[in-house]
Design an enzyme around this catalytic site. Structure first.
Site, PDB file in Angstrom:
ATOM      1  N   PHE A   1     -41.235  -7.055  36.145  1.00  0.00           N
ATOM      2  CA  PHE A   1     -40.862  -8.467  36.113  1.00  0.00           C
ATOM      3  C   PHE A   1     -41.002  -8.991  34.689  1.00  0.00           C
ATOM      4  O   PHE A   1     -42.091  -8.948  34.107  1.00  0.00           O
ATOM      5  CB  PHE A   1     -41.743  -9.270  37.068  1.00  0.00           C
ATOM      6  CG  PHE A   1     -41.381  -9.074  38.514  1.00  0.00           C
ATOM      7  CD1 PHE A   1     -40.684 -10.063  39.213  1.00  0.00           C
ATOM      8  CD2 PHE A   1     -41.698  -7.901  39.173  1.00  0.00           C
ATOM      9  CE1 PHE A   1     -40.330  -9.865  40.538  1.00  0.00           C
ATOM     10  CE2 PHE A   1     -41.346  -7.696  40.493  1.00  0.00           C
ATOM     11  CZ  PHE A   1     -40.659  -8.683  41.182  1.00  0.00           C
ATOM     12  N   ALA A   2     -39.870  -9.462  34.138  1.00  0.00           N
ATOM     13  CA  ALA A   2     -39.855 -10.029  32.789  1.00  0.00           C
ATOM     14  C   ALA A   2     -39.411 -11.488  32.901  1.00  0.00           C
ATOM     15  O   ALA A   2     -38.247 -11.826  32.686  1.00  0.00           O
ATOM     16  CB  ALA A   2     -38.914  -9.237  31.889  1.00  0.00           C
ATOM     17  N   ILE A   3     -40.360 -12.338  33.279  1.00  0.00           N
ATOM     18  CA  ILE A   3     -40.075 -13.745  33.537  1.00  0.00           C
ATOM     19  C   ILE A   3     -40.531 -14.595  32.351  1.00  0.00           C
ATOM     20  O   ILE A   3     -41.580 -14.339  31.756  1.00  0.00           O
ATOM     21  CB  ILE A   3     -40.799 -14.225  34.812  1.00  0.00           C
ATOM     22  CG1 ILE A   3     -40.499 -13.286  35.990  1.00  0.00           C
ATOM     23  CG2 ILE A   3     -40.415 -15.659  35.154  1.00  0.00           C
ATOM     24  CD1 ILE A   3     -39.063 -13.257  36.426  1.00  0.00           C
TER      25      ILE A   3
ATOM     26  N   ASP B   1     -46.091  -6.177  30.311  1.00  0.00           N
ATOM     27  CA  ASP B   1     -46.789  -6.349  29.031  1.00  0.00           C
ATOM     28  C   ASP B   1     -47.658  -5.125  28.711  1.00  0.00           C
ATOM     29  O   ASP B   1     -48.817  -5.245  28.322  1.00  0.00           O
ATOM     30  CB  ASP B   1     -47.624  -7.622  29.028  1.00  0.00           C
ATOM     31  CG  ASP B   1     -48.587  -7.717  30.198  1.00  0.00           C
ATOM     32  OD1 ASP B   1     -48.416  -6.973  31.177  1.00  0.00           O
ATOM     33  OD2 ASP B   1     -49.508  -8.557  30.132  1.00  0.00           O
TER      34      ASP B   1
ATOM     35  N   HIS C   1     -58.881   0.208  38.591  1.00  0.00           N
ATOM     36  CA  HIS C   1     -58.890  -0.824  37.557  1.00  0.00           C
ATOM     37  C   HIS C   1     -59.801  -0.396  36.414  1.00  0.00           C
ATOM     38  O   HIS C   1     -60.934   0.036  36.643  1.00  0.00           O
ATOM     39  CB  HIS C   1     -59.382  -2.144  38.161  1.00  0.00           C
ATOM     40  CG  HIS C   1     -59.135  -3.337  37.300  1.00  0.00           C
ATOM     41  ND1 HIS C   1     -59.822  -3.560  36.121  1.00  0.00           N
ATOM     42  CD2 HIS C   1     -58.288  -4.390  37.454  1.00  0.00           C
ATOM     43  CE1 HIS C   1     -59.406  -4.689  35.576  1.00  0.00           C
ATOM     44  NE2 HIS C   1     -58.468  -5.207  36.356  1.00  0.00           N
TER      45      HIS C   1
ATOM     46  N   THR D   1     -64.482  -7.858  41.904  1.00  0.00           N
ATOM     47  CA  THR D   1     -64.028  -9.251  42.016  1.00  0.00           C
ATOM     48  C   THR D   1     -63.040  -9.411  43.172  1.00  0.00           C
ATOM     49  O   THR D   1     -61.951  -9.959  43.020  1.00  0.00           O
ATOM     50  CB  THR D   1     -63.400  -9.725  40.698  1.00  0.00           C
ATOM     51  OG1 THR D   1     -62.365  -8.808  40.305  1.00  0.00           O
ATOM     52  CG2 THR D   1     -64.448  -9.804  39.598  1.00  0.00           C
TER      53      THR D   1
ATOM     54  N   GLU E   1     -53.221  -9.366  43.202  1.00  0.00           N
ATOM     55  CA  GLU E   1     -54.158  -8.244  43.113  1.00  0.00           C
ATOM     56  C   GLU E   1     -55.213  -8.295  44.211  1.00  0.00           C
ATOM     57  O   GLU E   1     -55.647  -7.258  44.717  1.00  0.00           O
ATOM     58  CB  GLU E   1     -54.825  -8.235  41.737  1.00  0.00           C
ATOM     59  CG  GLU E   1     -55.678  -7.018  41.464  1.00  0.00           C
ATOM     60  CD  GLU E   1     -56.181  -6.978  40.031  1.00  0.00           C
ATOM     61  OE1 GLU E   1     -55.565  -6.273  39.203  1.00  0.00           O
ATOM     62  OE2 GLU E   1     -57.184  -7.675  39.734  1.00  0.00           O
TER      63      GLU E   1
END
Length: 332
Positions: A100-102, A192, A212, A224, A282
């Site tokens: 996704f390149a928003i 990214d 992670h 978390t 996530e």
């Protein structure tokens, strides 16, 4: 639409006499011979000579390589990529990579695609699915044989959190409408990032998640997870296997469809009750993978931030790494 089918597996139909062994090529520590033979439907088979695996010699002694539910954990040194490449070549595998390149995130797309061409599924068929609200800004990156790029125009959202959470909805919808007919596996990745080392078919499985980088060595109490019982992403403190990264997961199209659909439905239920999970998509991914165990787990080699975490000796390879950025500037 019936999504219960298995990934497609195509074979080369010759319909004639068996082909004869072509040659034996000697080199270095072994040799490769190419031969075709009648196997019901004839297939070109590559015979590879390699070191015999030893049942009493573990591939790695410094890390966990198998989960309690018998899913392999993929670290450097735990697989032979030549064997795996041949197996997936025989299946004529096509891999879809969604990204996704928003908004401003489109600036990361050129490096993402260029490094993917160098390191991602080299030698296999790949379709890049680029979701963007700025199709005119998608860069023209030269692609290798058997690889293509598909631009999917989507709307943007005011908050980056909403962009993140709607990924599940869009992947789910397109899996049913399109991906099921075009690819065998889907890999869902953040834009990214860049591929800095080999990422190949060793990751492919019915359903995989990635450890992670910030939590792979910590106890479940420190994870978390979403801890509010009212949320659909809630995980109690005495539960949990690993903490999975939202930036790299995937599997067969059928399993990715089930995962993303379940996560989207859970998000919508929470939204109706005025709840937003602590780490958005996530959080829902981790809840799903807790109760639907992945069939393969990727080590943090496949999601890493060298700027924050350095390069510890346990990491033999850094395969998919974060690109340094100003999060505040990009998200606003």
């Amino acid at each position: 639409m019936d999504l219960r089918g298995r990934p497609k597996c195509c074979s080369l139909h010759l319909g004639i006499l068996p082909l004869i062994v072509v040659a034996l090529v000697f080199f270095g520590y072994g040799f490769v011979s190419h031969r075709s033979q009648e196997l019901g439907d004839s297939e070109a088979v590559t015979r590879i000579v390699y070191t015999q695996p030893k049942a009493l010699t573990p591939s790695r002694k410094d890390v966990l390589v198998l989960t309690p539910w018998l899913a392999p954990i993929i670290w450097e040194g735990t697989f032979n990529i030549d064997i795996l490449n041949e197996q997936f070549r025989l299946q004529n595998t096509t891999v879809g990579l969604t990204v996704f390149a928003i908004k401003k995130y489109v600036v990361f797309l050129k490096l993402f695609l260029e490094t993917a061409e160098q390191q991602f599924m080299v030698g296999h068929k790949v379709i890049y699915y680029v979701f963007t609200d700025r199709p005119a800004d998608v860069p023209q990156v030269p692609l290798g044989a058997g690889r293509k790029l598909v631009v999917l125009t989507v709307r943007n959202y005011t908050r980056w959190q909403d962009v993140s959470m709607h990924r599940m909805e869009m992947i789910s919808r397109l899996s049913e409408q399109r991906f099921l007919h075009e690819v065998d596996y889907l890999v869902c990745a953040d834009v990214d990032m860049k591929f800095s080392d080999h990422v190949g078919v060793e990751i492919l499985s019915a359903l995989f998640g990635t450890l992670h980088p910030g939590f792979y060595s910590r106890s479940r109490e420190a994870f978390t997870y979403e801890r509010r019982p009212k949320s659909q992403a809630y995980i109690p403190r005495d539960e949990g296997d690993f903490y999975y990264a939202g930036g790299f997961f995937g599997g067969s199209v059928v399993e990715v469809y089930r995962l993303t659909k379940a996560c989207h439905q859970a998000m919508m239920e929470d939204k109706a009750n005025g709840i937003e999970a602590v780490w958005h998509d996530e959080s829902y991914l981790n809840k799903y993978l807790l109760y639907h165990k992945p069939t393969k787990v990727l080590s943090p080699e496949y999601v890493w931030d060298q700027q924050l975490l350095g390069w510890p000796s346990i990491m033999k390879k850094l395969r998919y790494v974060a690109v340094p950025k100003n999060h505040q500037a990009i998200r606003n």
